[in-house]
Design a protein around this motif. Sequence first.
Motif, mmCIF file in Angstrom:
data_model
loop_
_atom_site.group_PDB
_atom_site.id
_atom_site.type_symbol
_atom_site.label_atom_id
_atom_site.label_comp_id
_atom_site.label_asym_id
_atom_site.label_seq_id
_atom_site.Cartn_x
_atom_site.Cartn_y
_atom_site.Cartn_z
ATOM 1 N N ASP A 157 34.517 70.195 54.878
ATOM 2 C CA ASP A 157 34.876 70.232 53.402
ATOM 3 C C ASP A 157 36.378 70.026 52.909
ATOM 4 O OD1 ASP A 157 32.624 68.240 52.637
ATOM 5 O OD2 ASP A 157 31.630 70.567 51.953
ATOM 6 N N GLU A 182 38.537 68.088 54.882
ATOM 7 C CA GLU A 182 38.706 66.848 53.758
ATOM 8 C C GLU A 182 38.018 65.836 54.724
ATOM 9 O OE1 GLU A 182 42.446 64.415 52.506
ATOM 10 O OE2 GLU A 182 42.876 66.299 50.641
ATOM 11 N N ILE A 228 34.344 64.745 55.113
ATOM 12 C CA ILE A 228 33.231 64.630 54.976
ATOM 13 C C ILE A 228 32.928 63.652 55.386
ATOM 14 C CG2 ILE A 228 32.785 63.758 51.979
ATOM 15 C CD1 ILE A 228 35.588 65.838 51.643
ATOM 16 N N SER A 241 28.962 65.787 55.942
ATOM 17 C CA SER A 241 27.509 65.640 55.476
ATOM 18 C C SER A 241 26.745 65.223 56.460
ATOM 19 C CB SER A 241 27.948 63.734 55.404
ATOM 20 O OG SER A 241 26.623 62.759 54.799
ATOM 21 N N LYS A 255 35.934 63.608 48.513
ATOM 22 C CA LYS A 255 34.371 63.279 48.585
ATOM 23 C C LYS A 255 34.711 61.905 48.264
ATOM 24 C CE LYS A 255 32.233 67.189 49.128
ATOM 25 N NZ LYS A 255 31.901 68.889 48.110
ATOM 26 N N ASP A 256 35.816 61.521 46.831
ATOM 27 C CA ASP A 256 35.963 60.356 45.868
ATOM 28 C C ASP A 256 36.193 59.513 47.221
ATOM 29 O OD1 ASP A 256 34.831 61.653 42.947
ATOM 30 O OD2 ASP A 256 37.102 61.592 42.500
ATOM 31 N N HIS A 291 35.561 59.518 50.270
ATOM 32 C CA HIS A 291 34.359 59.013 51.250
ATOM 33 C C HIS A 291 33.192 58.118 50.713
ATOM 34 C CE1 HIS A 291 31.703 59.559 54.244
ATOM 35 N NE2 HIS A 291 30.580 60.094 53.411
ATOM 36 N N LYS A 292 33.186 58.489 49.446
ATOM 37 C CA LYS A 292 31.982 57.677 48.328
ATOM 38 C C LYS A 292 32.527 56.341 48.748
ATOM 39 C CE LYS A 292 29.337 57.515 44.417
ATOM 40 N NZ LYS A 292 28.666 58.706 42.832
#
Length: 420
Positions: free
Chosen positions: A116, A119, A121, A125, A326-327, A329-330
């Motif tokens: 994390d 970066e 991500i 996960s 994380k944003d 990645h989403k």
Amino acid sequence: MKAEVSLYLDTRRALKNGTYPLKLHVYFTAKMERWYGTDYKLSKEQFEQSYLAAKPRGENKDLKIELDAVIQKAADLAKDLGDSFTFEKFERKMFRTKASANNVIEHFANYVKALDKNEQIGTASSYDCSIKSITAYLSEGKKSPVTHIPFTALSADVLNKYEQWMVAKNNSKTTVGIYMRNLRAIFNKAIAAGDISPELYPFKTYKIPNGKNVKKALETPDLNALYRADVSTDSFMEKARDFWFFSYQCNGMNFRDIAELKFKDIHDTYFSFLRHKTKNTTKEDPAPIVVPLTSHIKAFIKKYANEKGKPNDYVFPIFQTSMSAKDRHKVNQNFIRFVNQHMQKLVDQLGLSFKLGTMVARHSFTTQATRTMGLEFAQEALGHTTMNTTQNYWKGFEKDAKKSMAEKLMEFTTADQEAV
């Protein structure tokens, strides 16, 4: 060079009972020093009459022995690490208990945190899913989930049973393989760190399954049908198709790399990029992938790009500079889902009988590039660091390619018949 360690009493602010926190100071260079809290809270008098005293008496003598043990442990660790000293290594050795060092769950958690922080991500996960799945298997039938999994509990026999459990729950062999490769990496890290014995390594006996990842590549007639299909202007379907074919034209460019593209990457006759998937994992400096700016690519960029801003601004309105890792990645996953859904609607609308996702664009490029230009060209275009990777990638299409070639070998007979 080795790190230097010492104990000191932090007298900047007294605690409520009049004592002060005792801290461990670790100095490696002028720019590398840290202070760590200890379990000890001492008065100035206690500190002077125990740790600083040459011949302490009574309780202070016992306290000095305890404090000397702390500093000796820290000094020994610093000496053992020598020039390879890092605070991460020091902290792991200094503060982790034996139970903690032997806990698979904690090893996964620490590695996920590191990923994390770097970066990575998607990889984080994947590791998180792996340990959650293993924990679910070992917790089955128990009143509460297990919180401690010793490495000794994951023998080859247990891993075989876990694999059977996963398959029984309709998980693919590919998924099992991913989870087991993650677990193998954690075992290797724990062994390298000296936390567990190499004898506990179960992968000498347990063989990780290789799931058959069927790669779909479109042939020219299907590509032509999709490209020329009548869709509404400015519709979601048109946007999905445009981005899908942009990926196909740009060396099978991964959608994460499309989202990451910045204006500084675009030059007069080409644009270049480093693959997000490998730029943080390749030991050597990766070579950028170069894509020529054809008329189709120029038209796409003109149609969908943001207004040209600063060199570090994103070309396409997918990511924003203020987004966290994380944003991003989403958002990327959501955009891939958007393209997949609308491309599949287009496939169904045309009455075609195959599943179509973003990776098919990459696979289709691979097929065309390898057939036309050969594996060496495909290796460079795809950004693979070794030919072996490209060869393994190509194996998924090889059967269809051989059949196509076999048919082409006899095309002259058709020509003869037409001439007659």
